[in-house]
Scaffold this motif. Structure first.
Motif, PDB file in Angstrom:
ATOM      1  N   THR A 157       0.867  -1.179   0.000  1.00 47.20           N
ATOM      2  CA  THR A 157       0.000   0.000   0.000  1.00 47.20           C
ATOM      3  C   THR A 157       0.904   1.230   0.000  1.00 47.20           C
ATOM      4  OG1 THR A 157      -0.119  -0.024   2.422  1.00 47.20           O
ATOM      5  CG2 THR A 157      -1.868  -1.164   1.224  1.00 47.20           C
TER       6      THR A 157
ATOM      7  N   TRP B 181     -12.470  -0.855  -8.548  1.00 48.21           N
ATOM      8  CA  TRP B 181     -12.613   0.508  -8.015  1.00 48.21           C
ATOM      9  C   TRP B 181     -13.299   1.427  -9.016  1.00 48.21           C
ATOM     10  CZ3 TRP B 181      -9.960   5.141  -9.565  1.00 48.21           C
ATOM     11  CH2 TRP B 181     -10.221   6.257  -8.730  1.00 48.21           C
TER      12      TRP B 181
ATOM     13  N   ARG C 294      -4.890 -10.612 -12.389  1.00 46.95           N
ATOM     14  CA  ARG C 294      -5.728 -10.935 -11.231  1.00 46.95           C
ATOM     15  C   ARG C 294      -4.894 -11.523 -10.094  1.00 46.95           C
ATOM     16  NH1 ARG C 294      -9.909 -15.004 -13.767  1.00 46.95           N
ATOM     17  NH2 ARG C 294      -7.880 -15.940 -14.302  1.00 46.95           N
TER      18      ARG C 294
ATOM     19  N   SER D 242      -5.542  -4.181 -13.791  1.00 50.91           N
ATOM     20  CA  SER D 242      -5.696  -5.208 -12.773  1.00 50.91           C
ATOM     21  C   SER D 242      -7.159  -5.302 -12.354  1.00 50.91           C
ATOM     22  CB  SER D 242      -4.834  -4.889 -11.555  1.00 50.91           C
ATOM     23  OG  SER D 242      -5.364  -3.779 -10.844  1.00 50.91           O
ATOM     24  N   ASP D 243      -7.514  -6.426 -11.745  1.00 51.05           N
ATOM     25  CA  ASP D 243      -8.879  -6.569 -11.246  1.00 51.05           C
ATOM     26  C   ASP D 243      -9.175  -5.526 -10.169  1.00 51.05           C
ATOM     27  OD1 ASP D 243      -7.106  -7.766  -9.451  1.00 51.05           O
ATOM     28  OD2 ASP D 243      -8.249  -9.630  -9.258  1.00 51.05           O
ATOM     29  N   GLU D 244      -8.163  -5.161  -9.362  1.00 48.31           N
ATOM     30  CA  GLU D 244      -8.366  -4.131  -8.346  1.00 48.31           C
ATOM     31  C   GLU D 244      -8.639  -2.771  -8.985  1.00 48.31           C
ATOM     32  OE1 GLU D 244      -4.907  -4.235  -5.909  1.00 48.31           O
ATOM     33  OE2 GLU D 244      -5.576  -5.976  -4.756  1.00 48.31           O
ATOM     34  N   ASP D 245      -7.894  -2.439 -10.061  1.00 45.88           N
ATOM     35  CA  ASP D 245      -8.150  -1.196 -10.789  1.00 45.88           C
ATOM     36  C   ASP D 245      -9.614  -1.102 -11.204  1.00 45.88           C
ATOM     37  OD1 ASP D 245      -5.498  -0.300 -10.809  1.00 45.88           O
ATOM     38  OD2 ASP D 245      -5.053  -1.237 -12.748  1.00 45.88           O
TER      39      ASP D 245
END
Length: 312
Positions: free
Chosen positions: A92, A187, A213, A181-184
């Motif tokens: 982070t 969000w 992923r 990315s899946d996180e991108d």
């Protein structure tokens, strides 16, 4: 020639598993991609900003040692990102960053016009005033170069998701290749799955979309089909720079398939399942190598088995 446009910074890495070993490494998603493609055998320019300070000299030495040609603009101090690692090695970030290409317009334009491929993304695509310069350079690439974009979002820097979504879609529409990315995507578009977003992005104009992923492995989508691979098993040191290594290997692999630049655009549009599988495997191996060692340390070409797929 590959030209990458975007931020350079120093990652200051704090690992609670080793609290006395705070480390500083050159980083920034575009810088990592430029180093990654250079290590995989391509000539690379990086249009970026850093100052002539302690961290800036660290960045410059790193780029030159990896054979990356630097085109530097802006006037602010060198940017930093403090990364705190979790118990799983994931990072982070807290940023102290500026993004400006003042003074680099003409050499950056010359580099873009001489390149077969241009890549950008991350902070450079959302943070003013430099983001508008990046869009202008992509427009200048015109039909001469293929373009790739990796949003690599940092909500701590650009928390207004609606504005970021609009900006991201401008860059997607200007690109031939997108990777996220899946996180991108969770969000940016919480109301739909990451794959649904990539399918929608393909409708905006790109020929190829890649989804990473993490431990679940990558997915590649094109108008010719879909390929999914499991992640390559590896003992994880940390995940810093893994997505950038994937992006760099995707570009390098497309180069091996002669699918970059004006001459390769039609081939890019026609990539079939065999070629997509080979690309995904090649980029997957690159990301795994980076995960196996601390910091953003992408593989050299000798560390990867060659991409195996027919050029059609």
């Amino acid at each position: 020639m590959i030209t990458v446009i975007g931020e350079s910074l120093v990652d200051i890495i704090s690992d609670p598993r080793r609290p006395r070993e705070v480390q500083a490494h050159p980083g920034g998603s575009p810088l990592n991609v430029a180093v990654g493609v250079a290590r995989l055998g391509l000539a690379a320019n990086l249009v970026t900003h850093f100052a002539e300070d302690r961290y800036g000299l660290m960045i410059e030495e790193h780029l030159l040692a990896n054979g990356v040609t630097v085109i530097r603009g802006g006037n602010a101090p060198t940017s930093t990102a403090t990364a705190t690692l979790g118990t799983d090695g994931a990072a982070t970030y807290v940023f102290d960053i500026g993004w400006d290409l003042t003074g680099a317009t003409l050499p950056a334009l010359a580099a873009v016009e001489a390149s077969s491929h241009v890549h950008t993304g991350s902070i450079a695509a959302v943070l003013g005033p430099g983001d508008q310069s990046v869009l202008g350079l992509l427009a200048a690439a015109g039909e001469r170069a293929t373009v790739s974009y990796d949003p690599n979002f940092r909500p701590a820097i650009s928390p207004e998701v609606n504005a970021v979504r609009e900006q991201a879609e401008r860059f997607v529409a200007a690109s031939d290749i997108v990777k996220a990315s899946d996180e991108d995507l969770a969000w940016l578009y919480p109301h739909r799955t990451p794959e649904e977003t990539l399918e929608a992005w393909l409708d905006l104009g790109p020929s190829l979309a890649a989804l990473t992923r993490g431990a679940a492995g990558p997915v590649l989508l094109s108008r010719q089909g879909r390929v999914e691979l499991p992640a390559k098993p590896v003992t994880v040191a940390d995940t810093v720079g893994a997505g950038d290594s994937f992006m760099a290997a995707l570009i390098a692999g497309l180069g091996q398939l002669e699918a970059l630049g004006a001459a390769g655009r039609q081939r890019l549009r026609a990539l079939g399942p065999e070629q997509l599988s080979a690309l995904a495997a090649y980029a997957n191996r690159a990301a795994a190598v980076t995960c196996s060692r601390p910091g953003a340390d992408p593989p050299h070409i000798a560390e990867l088995a060659p991409l195996v797929a027919a050029v059609t």
